[in-house]
Design a protein around this motif. Structure first.
Motif, PDB file in Angstrom:
ATOM      1  N   ALA A  91       0.833  -1.201   0.000  1.00 37.96           N
ATOM      2  CA  ALA A  91       0.000   0.000   0.000  1.00 37.96           C
ATOM      3  C   ALA A  91       0.866   1.250   0.000  1.00 37.96           C
ATOM      4  O   ALA A  91       0.602   2.213  -0.729  1.00 37.96           O
ATOM      5  N   TYR A 104      -6.508   0.794  -1.557  1.00 40.48           N
ATOM      6  CA  TYR A 104      -6.042  -0.574  -1.298  1.00 40.48           C
ATOM      7  C   TYR A 104      -7.066  -1.238  -0.375  1.00 40.48           C
ATOM      8  O   TYR A 104      -7.241  -0.827   0.768  1.00 40.48           O
ATOM      9  N   VAL A 130      -7.715   3.319   2.308  1.00 42.76           N
ATOM     10  CA  VAL A 130      -6.968   2.179   2.838  1.00 42.76           C
ATOM     11  C   VAL A 130      -7.927   1.304   3.632  1.00 42.76           C
ATOM     12  O   VAL A 130      -8.712   1.807   4.442  1.00 42.76           O
TER      13      VAL A 130
END
Length: 224
Positions: A91, A104, A130
């Motif tokens: 990531a 991600y 994320v």
């Protein structure tokens, strides 16, 4: 949105396409390998691509390499990378290249259509997304000394939600505090990290990177 989907699993590809077209989005192409994805983007220029990190032939990081190439050549094309594992180092590699417009997520999460569409929308708007599982897992790890150690528990919690890609309004609702309090905690984190008030500096993204580095004690795969 115009979306390209790349995954070597036909079932995963077809499942994503079904979810996306069911929400009225235009899937401009599918690919089962990274090279095909890059060629597809060259021709169709989608708004965003969804790509598995592990693609043929070695099933290591071909998808990530393709994602970084696409972001370099076509910075307006958003990228959402998928993984079966918590891999914060991957990531960070993606986010560090070109902050904003990337995400991600773990594969299991994207089959919740609301989560998938929300992530894609935020990515096309230039945000960073994320997976919260990554954030929560890293949050529990033992930390090494760095500037974030000086933050309060609440400020660190707020920064963790920033790392998930939540807006100030969403963070306030999650923690049952005011948006002004959220802004105060984020400002303190920015100051602690030495992040300037430059609109071109992507301070939220840089803070996410700092957060991930702070909690990621070692690179590589961590099975869920």
């Amino acid at each position: 949105m115009r979306i390209a989907v790349a995954d070597d699993s036909m079932l995963t590809r077809e499942g994503l396409v079904h979810l996306l077209t069911g929400q009225g989005h235009d899937v401009v192409g599918q690919a089962d390998n990274a090279a095909e994805l890059v060629s597809m983007v060259d021709v169709s220029r989608p708004d965003v691509v969804i790509v598995d990190i592990r693609m043929p032939p070695t099933h290591t990081d071909e998808g990530l390499v393709a994602a970084r190439h696409i972001r370099s050549v076509y910075p307006r094309v958003g990228v959402l990378v998928l993984s079966q594992y918590v891999e914060p180092s991957y990531a960070m590699r993606l986010i560090e290249d070109r902050p904003g417009g990337v995400g991600y997520l773990l594969k299991d999460r994207v089959f919740d259509v609301a989560v998938l569409v929300d992530a894609l929308r935020r990515i096309t708007e230039g945000e960073t997304v994320v997976d919260p599982t990554i954030v929560s897992r890293l949050f529990r790890r033992r930390r090494t000394a760095d500037p974030l150690d000086a933050l309060s528990k609440r400020a660190t919690e707020v920064l963790g939600l920033v790392a998930e890609g939540l807006s100030n309004h969403a963070i306030a609702a999650r923690l049952h505090i005011t948006e002004r309090t959220v802004e105060s905690h984020i400002t303190k984190a920015f100051l602690q990290l030495g992040l300037t008030d430059d609109p071109d500096s992507h301070r939220r993204v840089l803070a996410v990177l700092a957060y991930l580095r702070h909690h990621a004690t070692k690179p590589g795969r961590e099975d869920i």
